[in-house]
Scaffold this motif. Structure first.
Motif, PDB file in Angstrom:
ATOM      1  N   GLY A 124       0.817  -1.198   0.000  1.00 53.90           N
ATOM      2  CA  GLY A 124       0.000   0.000   0.000  1.00 53.90           C
ATOM      3  C   GLY A 124       0.854   1.253   0.000  1.00 53.90           C
ATOM      4  O   GLY A 124       2.057   1.220  -0.259  1.00 53.90           O
ATOM      5  N   HIS A 125       0.227   2.386   0.323  1.00 59.53           N
ATOM      6  CA  HIS A 125       0.924   3.674   0.291  1.00 59.53           C
ATOM      7  C   HIS A 125       1.993   3.768   1.381  1.00 59.53           C
ATOM      8  O   HIS A 125       3.075   4.295   1.146  1.00 59.53           O
ATOM      9  CB  HIS A 125      -0.098   4.798   0.454  1.00 59.53           C
ATOM     10  N   GLY A 126       1.691   3.261   2.573  1.00 60.00           N
ATOM     11  CA  GLY A 126       2.643   3.324   3.682  1.00 60.00           C
ATOM     12  C   GLY A 126       3.649   2.187   3.594  1.00 60.00           C
ATOM     13  O   GLY A 126       3.533   1.178   4.313  1.00 60.00           O
ATOM     14  N   LEU A 127       4.647   2.314   2.750  1.00 61.77           N
ATOM     15  CA  LEU A 127       5.557   1.206   2.462  1.00 61.77           C
ATOM     16  C   LEU A 127       6.228   0.642   3.705  1.00 61.77           C
ATOM     17  O   LEU A 127       6.491  -0.560   3.774  1.00 61.77           O
ATOM     18  CB  LEU A 127       6.641   1.658   1.473  1.00 61.77           C
ATOM     19  N   ASN A 128       6.519   1.475   4.679  1.00 62.41           N
ATOM     20  CA  ASN A 128       7.210   0.987   5.879  1.00 62.41           C
ATOM     21  C   ASN A 128       6.308   0.209   6.825  1.00 62.41           C
ATOM     22  O   ASN A 128       6.798  -0.383   7.786  1.00 62.41           O
ATOM     23  CB  ASN A 128       7.831   2.162   6.650  1.00 62.41           C
ATOM     24  N   PHE A 129       5.011   0.188   6.568  1.00 63.87           N
ATOM     25  CA  PHE A 129       4.063  -0.386   7.523  1.00 63.87           C
ATOM     26  C   PHE A 129       3.496  -1.743   7.124  1.00 63.87           C
ATOM     27  O   PHE A 129       2.769  -2.363   7.883  1.00 63.87           O
ATOM     28  CB  PHE A 129       2.893   0.578   7.745  1.00 63.87           C
ATOM     29  N   GLY A 130       3.782  -2.203   5.908  1.00 61.91           N
ATOM     30  CA  GLY A 130       3.178  -3.441   5.437  1.00 61.91           C
ATOM     31  C   GLY A 130       4.105  -4.635   5.563  1.00 61.91           C
ATOM     32  O   GLY A 130       5.322  -4.500   5.735  1.00 61.91           O
ATOM     33  N   TYR A 131       3.536  -5.829   5.481  1.00 66.28           N
ATOM     34  CA  TYR A 131       4.359  -7.042   5.435  1.00 66.28           C
ATOM     35  C   TYR A 131       5.366  -6.959   4.280  1.00 66.28           C
ATOM     36  O   TYR A 131       6.434  -7.565   4.333  1.00 66.28           O
ATOM     37  CB  TYR A 131       3.475  -8.273   5.230  1.00 66.28           C
ATOM     38  N   SER A 132       5.017  -6.210   3.244  1.00 69.34           N
ATOM     39  CA  SER A 132       5.849  -6.095   2.047  1.00 69.34           C
ATOM     40  C   SER A 132       7.022  -5.145   2.226  1.00 69.34           C
ATOM     41  O   SER A 132       7.767  -4.899   1.267  1.00 69.34           O
ATOM     42  CB  SER A 132       4.992  -5.604   0.876  1.00 69.34           C
ATOM     43  N   HIS A 133       7.223  -4.605   3.431  1.00 70.41           N
ATOM     44  CA  HIS A 133       8.275  -3.594   3.600  1.00 70.41           C
ATOM     45  C   HIS A 133       9.660  -4.138   3.263  1.00 70.41           C
ATOM     46  O   HIS A 133      10.516  -3.404   2.762  1.00 70.41           O
ATOM     47  CB  HIS A 133       8.254  -3.029   5.030  1.00 70.41           C
ATOM     48  N   LYS A 134       9.896  -5.411   3.500  1.00 68.18           N
ATOM     49  CA  LYS A 134      11.206  -5.977   3.189  1.00 68.18           C
ATOM     50  C   LYS A 134      11.466  -5.964   1.675  1.00 68.18           C
ATOM     51  O   LYS A 134      12.589  -5.739   1.222  1.00 68.18           O
ATOM     52  CB  LYS A 134      11.306  -7.403   3.725  1.00 68.18           C
ATOM     53  N   ALA A 135      10.414  -6.206   0.897  1.00 69.01           N
ATOM     54  CA  ALA A 135      10.560  -6.144  -0.561  1.00 69.01           C
ATOM     55  C   ALA A 135      10.861  -4.712  -1.003  1.00 69.01           C
ATOM     56  O   ALA A 135      11.670  -4.489  -1.919  1.00 69.01           O
ATOM     57  CB  ALA A 135       9.295  -6.648  -1.243  1.00 69.01           C
ATOM     58  N   ALA A 136      10.220  -3.742  -0.350  1.00 72.40           N
ATOM     59  CA  ALA A 136      10.490  -2.338  -0.667  1.00 72.40           C
ATOM     60  C   ALA A 136      11.936  -1.992  -0.344  1.00 72.40           C
ATOM     61  O   ALA A 136      12.637  -1.358  -1.145  1.00 72.40           O
ATOM     62  CB  ALA A 136       9.533  -1.434   0.109  1.00 72.40           C
ATOM     63  N   TYR A 137      12.404  -2.427   0.828  1.00 73.88           N
ATOM     64  CA  TYR A 137      13.780  -2.130   1.222  1.00 73.88           C
ATOM     65  C   TYR A 137      14.773  -2.788   0.266  1.00 73.88           C
ATOM     66  O   TYR A 137      15.789  -2.190  -0.097  1.00 73.88           O
ATOM     67  CB  TYR A 137      14.046  -2.610   2.651  1.00 73.88           C
TER      68      TYR A 137
END
Length: 376
Positions: free
Chosen positions: A352-365
């Motif tokens: 979602g918009h809050g990249l640091n807050f989702g389970y997906s944050h590791k993929a973003a990092y």
């Protein structure tokens, strides 16, 4: 024995970085917009403001604009500097948060800092980080919510802070950096966009997260938040001047920042409990300068969640609004960065918009640090 080993492991994690808080006095000025808008003090005022903002066919910012005026002032900026245990990192990342949060967005304590971008940057990747409460937010100086706290003045604040950091003149930071990375989220990405445009050779790389240059979807953020006057929100009323607006429920935060199935419900509750307000002046200037061709000459990455509502309408992979000319909504921005050393666009699956807050944050990092690894 096992208990001792576990304690040692925990200590290693805890001491992997050194951080300390700062208060930085700055004197800045900017050519701000002058809006014919009284501070919205009631629910009806706030709702009317946002209905005007999303009114199709009308540029509400232009409708309220009466001219421009130079705003100058002395302000205190609250910030946190972190570096690896062994000393200053290989580059300094200057992190600018978006609307609805303060600098804790980058080093969020939930689940033992498992969702902390700063922890990843410093502990795992060897950078130093500088996070700051944007002017008007958190522990930084507040101001008039209509004609003072706007994007223009906040860009001036980021510019002054970056200059002081480059010169090694920030009291409390005993390091002078030659390499800089500017990272923004959402409104912080808009500020970063305008900073690197005005200072095209300052940053070695820039990362714009929770961002696109498609303005068709901001109504989802504006109305989905169901904003109320800050004075009607007990946790914030004493901390902010009248005229600020804030999201009053976890439902609004969910709509704005979280993608279905990608978050811990306890994280949503925490994000709502720690939310911060915005000013109408920020809302009205959120898109300022973003249609301008950017002069930036460093390496550029845009990383946004696939299900981002305010910048992609919930689908960053959709190409209908750009007539299929680009593989996704983010890639469109490449034409606005003709001088960038490299350009990359990363749509983070399921985020979602809050990249640091989702389970997906590791993929973003992973996307961000892979980009930086190849760029610096």
């Amino acid at each position: 024995m096992l208990k001792s080993a576990a304690l040692l492991a925990l200590a290693a994690v805890v001491t992997a970085r050194k951080c300390h808080d700062l208060t930085i006095p700055i004197s800045i000025s900017a050519r701000n917009a002058v809006f014919d808008l009284p501070a919205p003090l009631s629910e009806i005022d706030v709702t009317s403001f946002f209905l005007g903002f999303v009114h199709a066919g009308i540029n509400y910012t232009d409708a309220l604009l009466t001219g421009y005026k130079t705003v100058s002032g002395h302000y205190n900026i609250a910030a946190t500097y972190c570096q690896p245990d062994h000393g200053p990192g290989k580059a300094l990342q200057v992190l600018t948060h978006g609307i609805a949060f303060d600098r804790s967005y980058w080093d969020y304590p939930f689940n033992n800092h498992n969702y902390s971008y700063v922890a990843e940057a410093v502990d795992e990747q060897g950078y130093s980080t500088f996070t700051w409460d944007r002017l008007g937010v958190g522990a930084s100086s507040k101001g008039n919510p209509i004609n003072e706290i706007q994007q223009y003045l906040e860009v001036a604040a980021l510019t002054e802070l970056s200059t002081l950091l480059r010169k090694g003149c920030v009291k409390g930071i005993n390091a002078k950096f030659s390499k800089f990375v500017h990272v923004g989220h959402s409104f912080g990405s808009a500020i970063t966009y305008n900073f690197v445009n005005a200072n095209p050779d300052f940053s070695d790389a820039a990362v714009l997260t929770g961002f696109s240059q498609n303005a068709n979807f901001l109504s989802g953020f504006a109305l989905g938040g169901n904003f109320k006057p800050v004075k009607e929100i007990p946790s914030l009323a004493a901390k902010y001047p009248a005229g600020y607006v804030a999201v009053p429920s976890s439902v609004g935060v969910n709509i704005q920042f979280f993608a279905p199935g990608d978050f811990d419900p306890k994280m949503l509750a925490s994000a709502f409990a720690n939310g911060q307000p915005a000013t109408p002046g920020e809302i009205l200037t959120i898109g300022a300068g973003l249609s301008t061709v950017n002069a930036f000459r460093g390496h550029l990455l845009i990383a946004t969640g696939e299900r981002d509502v305010p910048f992609c309408g919930g689908n960053c992979s959709d190409t209908t609004t750009i007539q299929g000319a680009f593989p996704n909504l983010l890639a469109f921005s490449e034409i606005l960065f003709p001088n960038a050393s490299t350009f990359e666009a990363a749509v983070i699956p399921e985020a979602g918009h809050g990249l640091n807050f989702g389970y997906s944050h590791k993929a973003a990092y992973a996307s961000i640090f892979d980009f930086l690894r190849s760029s610096l």
